[in-house]
Design an enzyme around this catalytic site. Structure first.
Site, PDB file in Angstrom:
ATOM      1  N   ASP A 151      -0.249   4.318   0.979  1.00  0.00           N
ATOM      2  CA  ASP A 151      -0.663   5.322   1.960  1.00  0.00           C
ATOM      3  C   ASP A 151      -0.002   5.111   3.314  1.00  0.00           C
ATOM      4  O   ASP A 151       0.508   4.019   3.628  1.00  0.00           O
ATOM      5  CB  ASP A 151      -2.184   5.332   2.110  1.00  0.00           C
ATOM      6  CG  ASP A 151      -2.748   4.012   2.620  1.00  0.00           C
ATOM      7  OD1 ASP A 151      -2.283   2.959   2.183  1.00  0.00           O
ATOM      8  OD2 ASP A 151      -3.677   4.038   3.460  1.00  0.00           O
ATOM      9  N   ASP A 166       6.080   1.011   7.601  1.00  0.00           N
ATOM     10  CA  ASP A 166       4.741   0.593   7.161  1.00  0.00           C
ATOM     11  C   ASP A 166       4.241   1.494   6.041  1.00  0.00           C
ATOM     12  O   ASP A 166       3.528   2.457   6.292  1.00  0.00           O
ATOM     13  CB  ASP A 166       3.790   0.639   8.352  1.00  0.00           C
ATOM     14  CG  ASP A 166       2.418   0.057   8.065  1.00  0.00           C
ATOM     15  OD1 ASP A 166       2.282  -0.650   7.051  1.00  0.00           O
ATOM     16  OD2 ASP A 166       1.499   0.307   8.850  1.00  0.00           O
ATOM     17  N   HIS A 215       0.836  -1.203   0.000  1.00  0.00           N
ATOM     18  CA  HIS A 215       0.000   0.000   0.000  1.00  0.00           C
ATOM     19  C   HIS A 215       0.869   1.250   0.000  1.00  0.00           C
ATOM     20  O   HIS A 215       1.936   1.294   0.643  1.00  0.00           O
ATOM     21  CB  HIS A 215      -0.991   0.001   1.165  1.00  0.00           C
ATOM     22  CG  HIS A 215      -0.386  -0.023   2.531  1.00  0.00           C
ATOM     23  ND1 HIS A 215       0.080   1.108   3.171  1.00  0.00           N
ATOM     24  CD2 HIS A 215      -0.188  -1.039   3.401  1.00  0.00           C
ATOM     25  CE1 HIS A 215       0.526   0.797   4.369  1.00  0.00           C
ATOM     26  NE2 HIS A 215       0.380  -0.511   4.538  1.00  0.00           N
ATOM     27  N   GLU A 254      -5.155   1.739   2.459  1.00  0.00           N
ATOM     28  CA  GLU A 254      -5.133   0.554   3.311  1.00  0.00           C
ATOM     29  C   GLU A 254      -5.297   0.900   4.777  1.00  0.00           C
ATOM     30  O   GLU A 254      -5.820   0.102   5.561  1.00  0.00           O
ATOM     31  CB  GLU A 254      -3.816  -0.203   3.091  1.00  0.00           C
ATOM     32  CG  GLU A 254      -3.737  -1.566   3.780  1.00  0.00           C
ATOM     33  CD  GLU A 254      -3.202  -1.519   5.210  1.00  0.00           C
ATOM     34  OE1 GLU A 254      -3.311  -2.528   5.933  1.00  0.00           O
ATOM     35  OE2 GLU A 254      -2.681  -0.453   5.633  1.00  0.00           O
ATOM     36  N   GLU A 255      -4.849   2.097   5.163  1.00  0.00           N
ATOM     37  CA  GLU A 255      -4.811   2.465   6.569  1.00  0.00           C
ATOM     38  C   GLU A 255      -6.140   3.005   7.099  1.00  0.00           C
ATOM     39  O   GLU A 255      -6.220   3.424   8.261  1.00  0.00           O
ATOM     40  CB  GLU A 255      -3.719   3.521   6.808  1.00  0.00           C
ATOM     41  CG  GLU A 255      -2.306   3.065   6.465  1.00  0.00           C
ATOM     42  CD  GLU A 255      -1.733   2.092   7.479  1.00  0.00           C
ATOM     43  OE1 GLU A 255      -2.487   1.644   8.377  1.00  0.00           O
ATOM     44  OE2 GLU A 255      -0.545   1.775   7.374  1.00  0.00           O
ATOM     45  N   GLU A 278       3.912  -5.989   4.111  1.00  0.00           N
ATOM     46  CA  GLU A 278       3.694  -5.471   5.451  1.00  0.00           C
ATOM     47  C   GLU A 278       4.941  -5.698   6.313  1.00  0.00           C
ATOM     48  O   GLU A 278       5.677  -6.670   6.115  1.00  0.00           O
ATOM     49  CB  GLU A 278       2.497  -6.154   6.113  1.00  0.00           C
ATOM     50  CG  GLU A 278       1.156  -5.757   5.542  1.00  0.00           C
ATOM     51  CD  GLU A 278       0.722  -4.355   5.962  1.00  0.00           C
ATOM     52  OE1 GLU A 278       1.403  -3.748   6.822  1.00  0.00           O
ATOM     53  OE2 GLU A 278      -0.285  -3.865   5.433  1.00  0.00           O
ATOM     54  N   HIS A 285       3.227   3.316  12.567  1.00  0.00           N
ATOM     55  CA  HIS A 285       2.304   4.348  13.063  1.00  0.00           C
ATOM     56  C   HIS A 285       2.888   5.182  14.204  1.00  0.00           C
ATOM     57  O   HIS A 285       2.154   5.958  14.811  1.00  0.00           O
ATOM     58  CB  HIS A 285       0.968   3.737  13.509  1.00  0.00           C
ATOM     59  CG  HIS A 285       0.271   2.955  12.447  1.00  0.00           C
ATOM     60  ND1 HIS A 285      -0.969   2.394  12.643  1.00  0.00           N
ATOM     61  CD2 HIS A 285       0.621   2.638  11.178  1.00  0.00           C
ATOM     62  CE1 HIS A 285      -1.342   1.751  11.542  1.00  0.00           C
ATOM     63  NE2 HIS A 285      -0.382   1.888  10.636  1.00  0.00           N
TER      64      HIS A 285
END
Length: 368
Positions: A77, A101, A75, A131-132, A160, A334
């Protein structure tokens, strides 16, 4: 696309490419600039690839007529930026939002797509959006609906963060709200009421007594878990509450279907009213499939179960064995301190190049 787009050199070292991707902010829903830049780079630097744009997702694939196809998915994003863009490199580490990530994984995939002109398998790369955030916005869902042929493969590798480990399949997740009811009264005359929060004690007692299963599938041990994650009740400090809601999360092993998982939770809480608020299927590891077994050998890693839910579930639902494999540390995802080790990026690229190369899993190639 215009000349003001960031320049991405897909043939450069994946470490440098990781930093370049991080420098293009792409918070969920705002991936267009990065998608534009990546699309232009693939079209101009990798003429051996067929390229497709879908919303803010970019897809690329070879069409060499190989007997197997491997799909690399990542992903584009990130979560909201926390004063950690642009990237910063120091002491063999790249710092910045999305490093772990999962822009390091994206960089590895994009580099391999551009530089492996004759892989031993046909190769598809899917760089997708959103995705997030909530699942309904996930770009993979749109691609599955509008371009299903692009998701056909013998193995899917999702980039991931796994800290270089090979994490197979994933747990399923189910959330339910369990309601208890009572009758309101003034707390000074509590005997006139019926306290709904007190009735929730039985729910908590069942959770406390619950024994989770350990399930071994393809040598990967999935540990289930049933936990209260929220409890709400009461309207004022002087009122006996007439409703209480306990939110329970069940993380279940891939040998359970979503129906079986829900039936199990209903059995545990027999006699209570349940409302399902979230339900996503687990994914079997599928490591006995030939392409997956080859990747296990090439990686040299001992596969382990994925604790958590990832988009491998989407591929498993399509009948495609899928694994999580990326250079980032999942514990840093994150966070404001998010970073990735340069050596981990290089190692991940080496493993995948060896697996995908024309000379097969025994080829040794260094990107240093």
């Amino acid at each position: 696309m215009t000349s003001t787009l960031p320049e991405l050199d897909l043939t450069s070292d994946p470490v440098a490419l990781t930093a370049a991707l991080v420098d293009v902010a792409s918070v969920s829903g705002e991936e267009r600039v990065l998608a534009d830049a990546l699309e232009r780079a693939l079209r101009t630097q990798a003429p051996h690839l067929e390229v497709l744009r879908s919303g803010d997702a970019v897809l690329a694939r070879t069409n060499l007529g190989r007997s197997q196809r491997v799909l690399l998915a990542g992903h584009l994003d990130t979560v909201p930026i926390a004063d950690n863009v642009p990237s910063r490199r120091a002491d063999g580490v790249i710092h910045g939002c999305g490093t772990s990530d999962m822009k390091a994984g994206d960089a590895v995939f994009a580099h391999l797509a551009a530089t492996l002109t004759a892989p031993r398998v046909d190769l598809t790369c899917v760089f997708y959006d959103c995705e997030e955030v909530e699942a309904v916005r996930n770009g993979l869902g749109r691609i599955e609906r509008e371009h299903p042929d692009w998701l056909v493969a013998d193995l899917a590798v999702l980039g991931e963060p796994t800290d270089g480990a090979l994490e197979a399949g994933c747990q399923g997740t189910l959330r339910v709200e369990i309601r208890t009811s009572g009758r309101r009264a003034h707390s000074a005359r509590s005997w006139l009421g019926d306290n709904a929060i007190h009735h929730a004690g039985d729910v908590l007692a069942r959770l406390q007594a619950y024994t989770p299963r350990d399930v071994d599938i393809d040598g990967c041990v999935y540990r289930e878990g049933l936990q209260a994650v929220r409890i709400a009740g009461g309207v004022a400090g002087n009122v006996v509450p007439d409703e209480c809601v306990v939110t329970v999360n069940f993380r279940f092993a891939p040998d359970r279907s979503t129906d079986a998982a829900l039936a199990h939770v209903r059995e545990v809480f027999d006699g209570f009213e349940l409302t399902v608020t979230d339900l996503s299927a687990a994914a079997l590891p599928g490591l006995s499939a030939p392409a997956a077994a080859d990747f296990v050998r090439a990686s040299g890693a001992v596969p382990r179960a994925k604790y958590g839910w990832t988009d491998v579930s989407r591929f498993a639902a399509l009948g495609i064995p899928a694994v999580n494999y990326g250079p980032g540390d999942p514990n840093l995802a994150h966070t404001r301190e998010e970073h990735v080790a340069e050596a981990a990026v290089t190692r991940c690229a080496d493993v995948l190049r060896r697996y995908l190369s024309a000379d097969g899993p025994d080829e040794r190639a260094s990107l240093r």
